[in-house]
Enzyme design. Structure first.
Site, PDB file in Angstrom:
ATOM      1  N   ALA A 224      36.478 -10.029 -52.945  1.00  0.00           N
ATOM      2  CA  ALA A 224      37.208  -9.316 -51.896  1.00  0.00           C
ATOM      3  C   ALA A 224      38.102 -10.300 -51.150  1.00  0.00           C
ATOM      4  O   ALA A 224      37.875 -11.508 -51.168  1.00  0.00           O
ATOM      5  CB  ALA A 224      36.233  -8.657 -50.928  1.00  0.00           C
TER       6      ALA A 224
ATOM      7  N   GLU B  40      31.028  -6.014 -58.683  1.00  0.00           N
ATOM      8  CA  GLU B  40      30.561  -4.702 -58.236  1.00  0.00           C
ATOM      9  C   GLU B  40      31.439  -3.587 -58.794  1.00  0.00           C
ATOM     10  O   GLU B  40      30.948  -2.524 -59.169  1.00  0.00           O
ATOM     11  CB  GLU B  40      30.524  -4.662 -56.707  1.00  0.00           C
ATOM     12  CG  GLU B  40      29.399  -5.524 -56.145  1.00  0.00           C
ATOM     13  CD  GLU B  40      29.433  -5.660 -54.636  1.00  0.00           C
ATOM     14  OE1 GLU B  40      28.410  -5.361 -53.994  1.00  0.00           O
ATOM     15  OE2 GLU B  40      30.478  -6.077 -54.104  1.00  0.00           O
TER      16      GLU B  40
ATOM     17  N   GLU C  95      27.955 -13.646 -52.365  1.00  0.00           N
ATOM     18  CA  GLU C  95      28.032 -13.253 -50.952  1.00  0.00           C
ATOM     19  C   GLU C  95      27.120 -14.044 -50.026  1.00  0.00           C
ATOM     20  O   GLU C  95      27.497 -14.334 -48.884  1.00  0.00           O
ATOM     21  CB  GLU C  95      27.738 -11.750 -50.803  1.00  0.00           C
ATOM     22  CG  GLU C  95      28.875 -10.834 -51.234  1.00  0.00           C
ATOM     23  CD  GLU C  95      28.875 -10.532 -52.718  1.00  0.00           C
ATOM     24  OE1 GLU C  95      29.650  -9.663 -53.150  1.00  0.00           O
ATOM     25  OE2 GLU C  95      28.105 -11.171 -53.470  1.00  0.00           O
TER      26      GLU C  95
END
Length: 260
Positions: free
Chosen positions: A66, A115, A135
């Site tokens: 991200a 994901e 993460e």
């Protein structure tokens, strides 16, 4: 529809979505997630599209994660909303599409990229692919379904090891884990995915949609997957595709499914 961060191509019955932010290693930002939702919706709504392939532009990355710059200053409630909206808008949306989605994982698939690949119905990786959920190295946990889908695919122990170490695994290990279905050379990735897609297009799209729904039901709480399968099986008998499929079989010819 015109897109800024993705490319949507269609050849025959196959629509291909290319995430096109190569300078950012195809990282997911708000605009990209919104455009991916729209592109998947557009392809799924096209009655002539039988399979969707998603990949990243270039040879370095499928999606390298991200875009951290968009949420580095978020508070707890904003972070929760980010995950909830993203899951609804893209990740759960892809998983529950009636059109089969193949992830062609070229290069890095990290964080939100892995994901996204896991939300697809199955995955094919290039031999240079690296996959992981980093993460916890940022003080986060996966927020787009990673803690749920990864254990479903590779088992609890392996999933927790990948999450807790924040490390990457290579394509060979991903294949051994069952995280990807196939590993091929980079140059063969899209042709190989297209060859699988072409096999899928020969079958009933109505039956395939029902099969996706039944398989997904097994992973939903308070849903009896066997009952969903029974209902879907019974409903199949009322479709034109069933009539064509059985008639073609008895007449020893190739079925021409009408898609209803």
């Amino acid at each position: 529809m015109n897109y800024n961060t993705i490319i949507l191509n269609k050849i025959g019955a196959i629509s291909t979505i290319i995430i096109n932010r190569p300078k950012k290693l195809n990282a997911l930002n708000k605009e990209t997630i919104e455009e991916l939702h729209d592109a998947f919706k557009e392809a799924d709504s096209d009655k002539d599209t039988k399979v969707i392939i998603i990949t990243g532009s270039g040879e370095k990355a499928f999606v390298a994660g991200a875009d951290i710059s968009e949420f580095s200053d978020f508070n707890a409630s904003e972070g929760k909303m980010l995950a909830a909206k993203g899951q609804e808008q893209l990740f759960d949306f892809v998983e529950n599409l009636s059109t089969p989605v193949i992830a062609a994982v070229n290069g890095f698939a990290l964080g939100g990229g892995l994901e996204l690949a896991m939300a697809c119905h199955f995955r094919v990786a290039s031999s240079n692919a690296k996959l992981g959920l980093p993460e916890v190295s940022l003080g986060l946990i996966p927020g787009y379904g990673g803690t749920q889908r990864l254990p479903q695919l590779v088992g609890k122990g392996r999933a927790l090891e990948m999450i807790m170490t924040a490390g990457m695994i290579d394509a060979a290990k991903a294949l051994n884990y069952g995280l990807v279905n196939h590993v091929v050379d980079q140059s063969e990735l899209l042709p190989f995915c297209e060859s699988i897609a072409n096999k899928i297009t020969q079958n009933s799209s109505v039956a395939i949609a029902a099969a996706i729904n039944a398989v997904n039901a097994n992973y939903k709480t308070c849903v009896n997957g066997f009952e969903v399968e029974i209902d879907g099986f019974g409903a199949s008998f009322g479709t034109a595709d069933f009539k064509e499929g059985t008639t073609a079989f008895l007449e020893k010819r190739k079925a021409e499914f009408p898609g209803n």
